[in-house]
Enzyme design. Sequence first.
Site, PDB file in Angstrom:
ATOM      1  N   PRO A 243       0.798  -1.133  -0.093  1.00  0.00           N
ATOM      2  CA  PRO A 243      -0.059  -0.036  -0.036  1.00  0.00           C
ATOM      3  C   PRO A 243       0.651   1.222   0.057  1.00  0.00           C
ATOM      4  O   PRO A 243       0.409   2.331  -0.284  1.00  0.00           O
ATOM      5  CB  PRO A 243      -0.792  -0.155   1.363  1.00  0.00           C
ATOM      6  CG  PRO A 243      -0.130  -0.979   2.243  1.00  0.00           C
ATOM      7  CD  PRO A 243       0.714  -1.898   1.236  1.00  0.00           C
TER       8      PRO A 243
ATOM      9  N   GLU B  76       2.263  -7.767   8.722  1.00  0.00           N
ATOM     10  CA  GLU B  76       2.484  -6.319   8.892  1.00  0.00           C
ATOM     11  C   GLU B  76       3.310  -5.917   7.683  1.00  0.00           C
ATOM     12  O   GLU B  76       3.713  -4.572   7.598  1.00  0.00           O
ATOM     13  CB  GLU B  76       3.281  -5.788   9.887  1.00  0.00           C
ATOM     14  CG  GLU B  76       2.448  -6.093  11.424  1.00  0.00           C
ATOM     15  CD  GLU B  76       1.015  -5.174  11.281  1.00  0.00           C
ATOM     16  OE1 GLU B  76       1.130  -4.035  10.823  1.00  0.00           O
ATOM     17  OE2 GLU B  76       0.015  -5.828  11.603  1.00  0.00           O
TER      18      GLU B  76
ATOM     19  N   ARG C 155      -4.696  -8.093 -20.394  1.00  0.00           N
ATOM     20  CA  ARG C 155      -5.683  -7.501 -21.422  1.00  0.00           C
ATOM     21  C   ARG C 155      -4.839  -6.551 -22.494  1.00  0.00           C
ATOM     22  O   ARG C 155      -5.574  -6.043 -23.362  1.00  0.00           O
ATOM     23  CB  ARG C 155      -6.999  -6.828 -20.926  1.00  0.00           C
ATOM     24  CG  ARG C 155      -6.864  -5.660 -19.917  1.00  0.00           C
ATOM     25  CD  ARG C 155      -8.229  -5.209 -19.380  1.00  0.00           C
ATOM     26  NE  ARG C 155      -8.930  -4.470 -20.481  1.00  0.00           N
ATOM     27  CZ  ARG C 155      -9.775  -4.916 -20.791  1.00  0.00           C
ATOM     28  NH1 ARG C 155     -10.400  -6.355 -20.727  1.00  0.00           N
ATOM     29  NH2 ARG C 155     -10.636  -4.427 -21.885  1.00  0.00           N
TER      30      ARG C 155
ATOM     31  N   ASP D  41     -10.951   1.529 -24.131  1.00  0.00           N
ATOM     32  CA  ASP D  41     -11.188   1.314 -22.463  1.00  0.00           C
ATOM     33  C   ASP D  41     -10.986   2.807 -21.916  1.00  0.00           C
ATOM     34  O   ASP D  41     -10.274   3.602 -22.355  1.00  0.00           O
ATOM     35  CB  ASP D  41     -10.080   0.584 -21.835  1.00  0.00           C
ATOM     36  CG  ASP D  41     -10.588  -0.975 -22.007  1.00  0.00           C
ATOM     37  OD1 ASP D  41     -11.777  -1.078 -22.042  1.00  0.00           O
ATOM     38  OD2 ASP D  41      -9.727  -1.625 -21.639  1.00  0.00           O
TER      39      ASP D  41
HETATM   40  N1  SAM Z   1       1.606  -2.503   7.660  1.00  0.00           N
HETATM   41  C1  SAM Z   1       1.627  -2.295   6.203  1.00  0.00           C
HETATM   42  C2  SAM Z   1       1.365  -1.013   5.749  1.00  0.00           C
HETATM   43  O1  SAM Z   1       0.755  -0.217   6.329  1.00  0.00           O
HETATM   44  O2  SAM Z   1       2.016  -0.565   4.853  1.00  0.00           O
HETATM   45  C3  SAM Z   1       0.367  -3.023   5.534  1.00  0.00           C
HETATM   46  C4  SAM Z   1       0.672  -4.510   5.613  1.00  0.00           C
HETATM   47  S1  SAM Z   1      -0.871  -5.378   4.655  1.00  0.00           S
HETATM   48  C5  SAM Z   1      -1.642  -5.769   6.167  1.00  0.00           C
HETATM   49  C6  SAM Z   1       0.009  -7.038   4.070  1.00  0.00           C
HETATM   50  C7  SAM Z   1       0.391  -7.016   2.772  1.00  0.00           C
HETATM   51  O3  SAM Z   1      -0.981  -6.757   1.695  1.00  0.00           O
HETATM   52  C8  SAM Z   1       1.418  -5.843   2.216  1.00  0.00           C
HETATM   53  O4  SAM Z   1       2.740  -6.313   2.514  1.00  0.00           O
HETATM   54  C9  SAM Z   1       1.257  -6.082   0.972  1.00  0.00           C
HETATM   55  O5  SAM Z   1       1.525  -6.625   0.098  1.00  0.00           O
HETATM   56  C10 SAM Z   1      -0.284  -6.285   0.639  1.00  0.00           C
HETATM   57  N2  SAM Z   1      -1.236  -5.118   0.519  1.00  0.00           N
HETATM   58  C11 SAM Z   1      -2.020  -4.386   1.317  1.00  0.00           C
HETATM   59  N3  SAM Z   1      -2.585  -3.284   0.820  1.00  0.00           N
HETATM   60  C12 SAM Z   1      -2.306  -3.223  -0.318  1.00  0.00           C
HETATM   61  C13 SAM Z   1      -2.293  -2.363  -1.652  1.00  0.00           C
HETATM   62  N4  SAM Z   1      -3.072  -1.509  -1.282  1.00  0.00           N
HETATM   63  N5  SAM Z   1      -1.866  -2.505  -2.459  1.00  0.00           N
HETATM   64  C14 SAM Z   1      -0.886  -3.529  -2.813  1.00  0.00           C
HETATM   65  N6  SAM Z   1      -0.754  -4.510  -1.939  1.00  0.00           N
HETATM   66  C15 SAM Z   1      -1.129  -4.376  -0.542  1.00  0.00           C
END
Ligand code: SAM
Length: 248
Positions: A89, A116, A154, A169
């Site tokens: 994220p 995490e 795609r 698109d």
């Molecule tokens: N503690 C982390 C932070 O706040 O950045 C979030 C960890 S999340 C619970 C666990 C995993 O989900 C991340 O390491 C990532 O690979 C994936 N993930 C969660 N949200 C995401 C998003 N918006 N885009 C891409 N991957 C995501």
Amino acid sequence: MRVDIISLFPSMFKGPFEESIIKRAREKSLLEIHLHNLREFATDTHRTVDDTPFGGGAGMVMKVEPIYRVLNYIKENLKKRIKVVLLSPQGKTLNQDIAFELVKEENIILICGRYEGVDERVREYLIDEELSIGDYVLSGGEIAAMVVVDAMARLLPGAVGDERSVKEDSFSRPLLDYAQYTRPVEFMGWKVPEVLRSGNHQKIGEWRIKNMLKKTLRNRPDLLEKANLTLEEKRWLEEIKKTLNLNS
Ligand code: SAM
């Protein structure tokens, strides 16, 4: 194009990668997908892939060593340049331009985090890019990886039956796609716009661009600044603003 996906839950990909466009792209050998279970790259008897965070705090952190090992394994087998992407994220937000850039790569590795997230050294030393699918937090990177693969698939020439649908698109130009209708002409008194059945291609084209402008103005006005509108389109946009009672 070859995509290697590193995950603790590789079976999550089964359904989505065995249907529709991704399935077709794989069958046509346009897309090759390799799933790697990270747990197999942990070396202790318990196959540990996570540990508590230094400094304390909630949850567990994914360890750097298994990720290092799986990346080396893939790279040794491939012996080609590979772009390594961490789903996170905290990354740049995926958009159609990024999808177009990614699909130019021959080989991509997608790392799916869990818990995490990953030990920061993965970010610092092992990846080329960090990619988010939006400003919200998922429980893992698997669904994000599916989104990235779908967006790329795609765009692979030959993956979508009619190439025009990809060109038209939303976001191919920074405008939302125009409204589409199909039979019946009328349902519950809800009618298909007359012009779309007129057979007049110039009028249909004009209606569609106006409809794109209207939808974009209503839902994503931020895109209009980047849309590089022609003079005529700008004029239409002003007319639409007036009909919608919006200030120009
Ligand atoms: N503690 C982390 C932070 O706040 O950045 C979030 C960890 S999340 C619970 C666990 C995993 O989900 C991340 O390491 C990532 O690979 C994936 N993930 C969660 N949200 C995401 C998003 N918006 N885009 C891409 N991957 C995501």
